[in-house]
Scaffold this motif. Sequence first.
Motif, PDB file in Angstrom:
ATOM      1  N   ILE A 502       0.853  -1.185   0.000  1.00 30.33           N
ATOM      2  CA  ILE A 502       0.000   0.000   0.000  1.00 30.33           C
ATOM      3  C   ILE A 502       0.887   1.232   0.000  1.00 30.33           C
ATOM      4  O   ILE A 502       1.760   1.387   0.867  1.00 30.33           O
ATOM      5  CB  ILE A 502      -0.942  -0.013   1.215  1.00 30.33           C
ATOM      6  N   LEU A 503       0.670   2.119  -0.962  1.00 29.60           N
ATOM      7  CA  LEU A 503       1.481   3.315  -1.129  1.00 29.60           C
ATOM      8  C   LEU A 503       0.748   4.515  -0.554  1.00 29.60           C
ATOM      9  O   LEU A 503      -0.482   4.626  -0.661  1.00 29.60           O
ATOM     10  CB  LEU A 503       1.813   3.539  -2.604  1.00 29.60           C
ATOM     11  N   PHE A 504       1.505   5.417   0.019  1.00 33.68           N
ATOM     12  CA  PHE A 504       0.927   6.584   0.684  1.00 33.68           C
ATOM     13  C   PHE A 504       0.234   7.496  -0.327  1.00 33.68           C
ATOM     14  O   PHE A 504       0.791   7.838  -1.373  1.00 33.68           O
ATOM     15  CB  PHE A 504       2.017   7.357   1.425  1.00 33.68           C
ATOM     16  N   GLY A 505      -0.985   7.886   0.018  1.00 31.70           N
ATOM     17  CA  GLY A 505      -1.730   8.846  -0.791  1.00 31.70           C
ATOM     18  C   GLY A 505      -2.441   8.275  -1.987  1.00 31.70           C
ATOM     19  O   GLY A 505      -3.047   9.036  -2.750  1.00 31.70           O
ATOM     20  N   GLU A 506      -2.427   6.957  -2.195  1.00 34.03           N
ATOM     21  CA  GLU A 506      -3.053   6.355  -3.362  1.00 34.03           C
ATOM     22  C   GLU A 506      -4.211   5.461  -2.914  1.00 34.03           C
ATOM     23  O   GLU A 506      -3.988   4.442  -2.258  1.00 34.03           O
ATOM     24  CB  GLU A 506      -2.041   5.548  -4.175  1.00 34.03           C
ATOM     25  N   ASP A 507      -5.438   5.845  -3.268  1.00 36.63           N
ATOM     26  CA  ASP A 507      -6.614   5.036  -2.963  1.00 36.63           C
ATOM     27  C   ASP A 507      -6.701   3.886  -3.957  1.00 36.63           C
ATOM     28  O   ASP A 507      -6.669   4.103  -5.179  1.00 36.63           O
ATOM     29  CB  ASP A 507      -7.880   5.886  -3.036  1.00 36.63           C
ATOM     30  N   VAL A 508      -6.831   2.689  -3.451  1.00 33.43           N
ATOM     31  CA  VAL A 508      -6.797   1.493  -4.287  1.00 33.43           C
ATOM     32  C   VAL A 508      -7.912   0.557  -3.848  1.00 33.43           C
ATOM     33  O   VAL A 508      -8.230   0.469  -2.652  1.00 33.43           O
ATOM     34  CB  VAL A 508      -5.428   0.774  -4.199  1.00 33.43           C
ATOM     35  N   LEU A 509      -8.509  -0.134  -4.807  1.00 32.53           N
ATOM     36  CA  LEU A 509      -9.484  -1.188  -4.564  1.00 32.53           C
ATOM     37  C   LEU A 509      -9.036  -2.416  -5.339  1.00 32.53           C
ATOM     38  O   LEU A 509      -8.828  -2.346  -6.563  1.00 32.53           O
ATOM     39  CB  LEU A 509     -10.883  -0.765  -5.015  1.00 32.53           C
ATOM     40  N   SER A 510      -8.848  -3.518  -4.657  1.00 31.33           N
ATOM     41  CA  SER A 510      -8.397  -4.752  -5.299  1.00 31.33           C
ATOM     42  C   SER A 510      -9.182  -5.915  -4.715  1.00 31.33           C
ATOM     43  O   SER A 510      -9.843  -5.792  -3.673  1.00 31.33           O
ATOM     44  CB  SER A 510      -6.896  -4.964  -5.102  1.00 31.33           C
ATOM     45  N   GLY A 511      -9.096  -7.068  -5.369  1.00 29.37           N
ATOM     46  CA  GLY A 511      -9.809  -8.240  -4.905  1.00 29.37           C
ATOM     47  C   GLY A 511      -9.350  -9.482  -5.629  1.00 29.37           C
ATOM     48  O   GLY A 511      -8.499  -9.443  -6.535  1.00 29.37           O
ATOM     49  N   CYS A 512      -9.921 -10.611  -5.233  1.00 25.53           N
ATOM     50  CA  CYS A 512      -9.625 -11.889  -5.853  1.00 25.53           C
ATOM     51  C   CYS A 512     -10.849 -12.773  -5.715  1.00 25.53           C
ATOM     52  O   CYS A 512     -11.843 -12.401  -5.065  1.00 25.53           O
ATOM     53  CB  CYS A 512      -8.389 -12.543  -5.231  1.00 25.53           C
ATOM     54  N   LEU A 513     -10.790 -13.946  -6.323  1.00 27.33           N
ATOM     55  CA  LEU A 513     -11.904 -14.883  -6.345  1.00 27.33           C
ATOM     56  C   LEU A 513     -11.546 -16.109  -5.521  1.00 27.33           C
ATOM     57  O   LEU A 513     -10.462 -16.689  -5.694  1.00 27.33           O
ATOM     58  CB  LEU A 513     -12.236 -15.290  -7.784  1.00 27.33           C
ATOM     59  N   LEU A 514     -12.466 -16.497  -4.645  1.00 24.21           N
ATOM     60  CA  LEU A 514     -12.284 -17.659  -3.772  1.00 24.21           C
ATOM     61  C   LEU A 514     -13.221 -18.758  -4.241  1.00 24.21           C
ATOM     62  O   LEU A 514     -14.426 -18.540  -4.415  1.00 24.21           O
ATOM     63  CB  LEU A 514     -12.577 -17.286  -2.320  1.00 24.21           C
ATOM     64  N   GLU A 515     -12.670 -19.949  -4.444  1.00 20.22           N
ATOM     65  CA  GLU A 515     -13.459 -21.079  -4.913  1.00 20.22           C
ATOM     66  C   GLU A 515     -14.196 -21.722  -3.740  1.00 20.22           C
ATOM     67  O   GLU A 515     -13.575 -22.091  -2.736  1.00 20.22           O
ATOM     68  CB  GLU A 515     -12.568 -22.111  -5.604  1.00 20.22           C
ATOM     69  N   VAL A 516     -15.513 -21.863  -3.876  1.00 19.63           N
ATOM     70  CA  VAL A 516     -16.349 -22.482  -2.849  1.00 19.63           C
ATOM     71  C   VAL A 516     -17.278 -23.472  -3.543  1.00 19.63           C
ATOM     72  O   VAL A 516     -17.559 -23.362  -4.745  1.00 19.63           O
ATOM     73  CB  VAL A 516     -17.155 -21.435  -2.064  1.00 19.63           C
ATOM     74  N   SER A 517     -17.773 -24.428  -2.780  1.00 24.17           N
ATOM     75  CA  SER A 517     -18.666 -25.456  -3.313  1.00 24.17           C
ATOM     76  C   SER A 517     -20.058 -25.268  -2.731  1.00 24.17           C
ATOM     77  O   SER A 517     -20.268 -24.497  -1.789  1.00 24.17           O
ATOM     78  CB  SER A 517     -18.137 -26.858  -2.992  1.00 24.17           C
ATOM     79  N   ILE A 518     -21.016 -26.016  -3.280  1.00 23.31           N
ATOM     80  CA  ILE A 518     -22.391 -25.891  -2.818  1.00 23.31           C
ATOM     81  C   ILE A 518     -22.566 -26.479  -1.426  1.00 23.31           C
ATOM     82  O   ILE A 518     -23.475 -26.105  -0.684  1.00 23.31           O
ATOM     83  CB  ILE A 518     -23.341 -26.571  -3.831  1.00 23.31           C
ATOM     84  N   GLN A 519     -21.668 -27.412  -1.046  1.00 20.65           N
ATOM     85  CA  GLN A 519     -21.740 -28.024   0.275  1.00 20.65           C
ATOM     86  C   GLN A 519     -20.803 -27.340   1.261  1.00 20.65           C
ATOM     87  O   GLN A 519     -20.382 -27.953   2.237  1.00 20.65           O
ATOM     88  CB  GLN A 519     -21.383 -29.519   0.155  1.00 20.65           C
ATOM     89  N   GLU A 520     -20.464 -26.068   1.013  1.00 16.41           N
ATOM     90  CA  GLU A 520     -19.506 -25.354   1.854  1.00 16.41           C
ATOM     91  C   GLU A 520     -20.081 -25.130   3.256  1.00 16.41           C
ATOM     92  O   GLU A 520     -21.245 -24.764   3.424  1.00 16.41           O
ATOM     93  CB  GLU A 520     -19.154 -24.009   1.218  1.00 16.41           C
ATOM     94  N   ASN A 521     -19.223 -25.369   4.261  1.00 17.97           N
ATOM     95  CA  ASN A 521     -19.590 -25.089   5.647  1.00 17.97           C
ATOM     96  C   ASN A 521     -19.476 -23.593   5.894  1.00 17.97           C
ATOM     97  O   ASN A 521     -18.425 -23.000   5.677  1.00 17.97           O
ATOM     98  CB  ASN A 521     -18.679 -25.870   6.593  1.00 17.97           C
ATOM     99  N   CYS A 522     -20.554 -22.963   6.327  1.00 20.48           N
ATOM    100  CA  CYS A 522     -20.571 -21.500   6.454  1.00 20.48           C
ATOM    101  C   CYS A 522     -19.584 -21.016   7.500  1.00 20.48           C
ATOM    102  O   CYS A 522     -18.909 -19.988   7.312  1.00 20.48           O
ATOM    103  CB  CYS A 522     -21.992 -21.032   6.777  1.00 20.48           C
ATOM    104  N   THR A 523     -19.466 -21.718   8.618  1.00 21.57           N
ATOM    105  CA  THR A 523     -18.527 -21.291   9.660  1.00 21.57           C
ATOM    106  C   THR A 523     -17.096 -21.356   9.153  1.00 21.57           C
ATOM    107  O   THR A 523     -16.300 -20.431   9.355  1.00 21.57           O
ATOM    108  CB  THR A 523     -18.698 -22.161  10.907  1.00 21.57           C
TER     109      THR A 523
END
Length: 726
Positions: A502-523
């Motif tokens: 993270i650089l000073f004075g620069e607003d940034v928005l980033s993200g990634c994709l997480l693989e989940v299944s239909i039987q995923e445990n919510c906790t």
Amino acid sequence: MAAAGRRRGPCEARRARGPRAVEGMGFPPASALLPGLLLLLGALRPLRGDLVFVPSVLRMSSPEVSASLVGAGEEVTVSLAELPAEAGVWPPPACGEPRGDAGTWSVALTPGGANVLEVTVRFNGSLQCSSNETDAFAEMPCLLQTLLVSASHNSSCLAHLLIQVEMYANSSLAQNASENMAVIPHQVYQPLGSCPCNLVAGACDIRCCCDQECSSQLRELFRMSCFSGVFGGDVNPVFDQLCTVGTTHPVPDWFPLLCVQSSLANSPYLGHFYHGATSPRQDPDFDVYLEPGLKDSSDLGYRQGDPIMTSKKTYFTVPQVSLAGQCLRDAPVAFLQNFAAECATNLEVYQEPDSQTVNVEIKNGVLGGTVTPTVIYEEATGLDTFITSTESFLSSGSAPRNVHVEEHYTFRWYNNTISEIRVRILRAEIHAHQKGIMTQRFTVKFLSHDSSNEKESSGNPGYQRGKPLRVLNTNRENNVTALHLWRSAGRGLCTSAALAPILFGEDVLSGCLLEVSIQENCTQLREDVVERLESLIQATHIAVRGNSDYSDLSDGWLDIMRVDAPVAPVNSTSGACLDVPTQLSIRVLVADAGAVQGLIQQEVVGVETRFSTVNWQYQCGLTCEDRAGLLPISAAVQFIQIPAQLPRPLTRFQINFTEYDCNRNDVCWPQLLYPLTQYYQGEPHSQRVAKGLMLAWFLLLAVLLSKPWARMCRLGALWPSAYKSC
């Protein structure tokens, strides 16, 4: 005599009165009732399938007008007649033979469909009503007539079309027009486009009161709804501070106290233009760019921004990204200028760099001195981080090849010389016929010769824009760390995403994709998401200044305030989870802390991290199969500027007398003495001060000439106890 005195019968009395007597009783003339009667009949006849003109009443202002005759057969004939101008007289139309009066008017029939005829009435004469050729916009019409078009079958009139003709001199296309009608005004004294709302030539534009093609009668219809501003013709607005201009809003009679006395022709929107001589360029048809001689001043020492030179008197180049977004492979490296670049390369055209390119000798800034880079090679793992659209090859007929996926250059400098160069190259081994797009990363960093590690300061003393935030993690032995955000790579999955500081004075928005299944445990899903988001902020303290000492927590270090993720309810629904903390917000408060040699120094006054939740549900296609779905998670950093000190509170006068607030009203106190303020640029400041002093002297002289002490003495004679000095 008896016959003369005989009383008339009621029928004879009606006949004696005639049409004039009917008008006197309050009934309108027949000519006024005719358009309404035709409109009523025209609206009812199509319902019965009768012959009818659509429309049944027309206003003609051009040499040609058309209407549709609905229900017409093959034996229908059309005739035209001119109605006399005398009110109340409507002669019977001569149906049965098509004709025009005296060759001035003509009627043409054109088939327009099943049982539909297009009736066109055309004016064949010329309008000779203006002796002046340039007087194209007369007030009175040149031709004012009433035409009646009748449709008949077997000499029986079946339908009528009433045409009100009102044509002006410029309405006829057959008349001769002057070729020099438009006169361009002198732009020094009058704007070129004096009526921007005049869009249609030869016609009146509705609501355009500056349109000279509108007659006074037409302009009277929309006089209260004219276009305002520049579009409506106010292209040279009057300066609102002139003494001759009245205010449009209610103000006291003493406001403003001072105004500007100037001629209306002296407008800030007009002025003289530079009349300079111009000459065409004497360039050849094909201009060939010749590269000038390379600038080499390294023998006397480098200065910031100078290109780094090699011993062969060429630029030392590292791929960089231009302002247009293109990757420049031969961009020179500038002294003391750090950068980081990413370049996308097609593997089919990729060429392996020569080892001599990296091991080239570089001038160190001393006459005759050179320095050789120290190169370290490392093997890259996880090709999907750097290469997209990879293909697997079963045969191994060709030898594999090496590609450079990352190159990191570190320069050590001392004064204006280079003392050491280290290069770390991350390479990968791919198939000889590998296809896809490879993302290469290049970084160049300049460090002082006496810095113990690569964690140099981010400013001195305040932060510099674009430098990384200095943070510490006191929960581990090696406490120096950094705040990170994800950087896109490969398919954008969180498992292969790279990190960027993270650089000073620069607003940034980033993200990634997480693989989940239909039987995923919510906790378990919530815990995994929180763990990945917290891995970006593995720090406990942040430096207030850009040069805070890592080894001394008392040297300007602040605790990072964390807001834990909310506790989610327990749900047992398959394929859906409530309150999943998928968003991380990092808010950094910064403030100005002074200036050093005129440069504003900024420091960090607080950092807060907070989670935001969403409700996740597995997205099914045609059928819900147990395949991995994608859950987007994101992190955003925002730098918020706060004032170094609280603003001054409003005075009682500013709170009570808001009608003179410059931010909320047109009238404000700084405009009371407008000619003496900085907003008035009509005269030099020295002249304004001199005139202001002269005005003050005249006011003082007027007070002295009025002999105020004499009035005080007269008042003292009335009230001796109040005025004892006289």
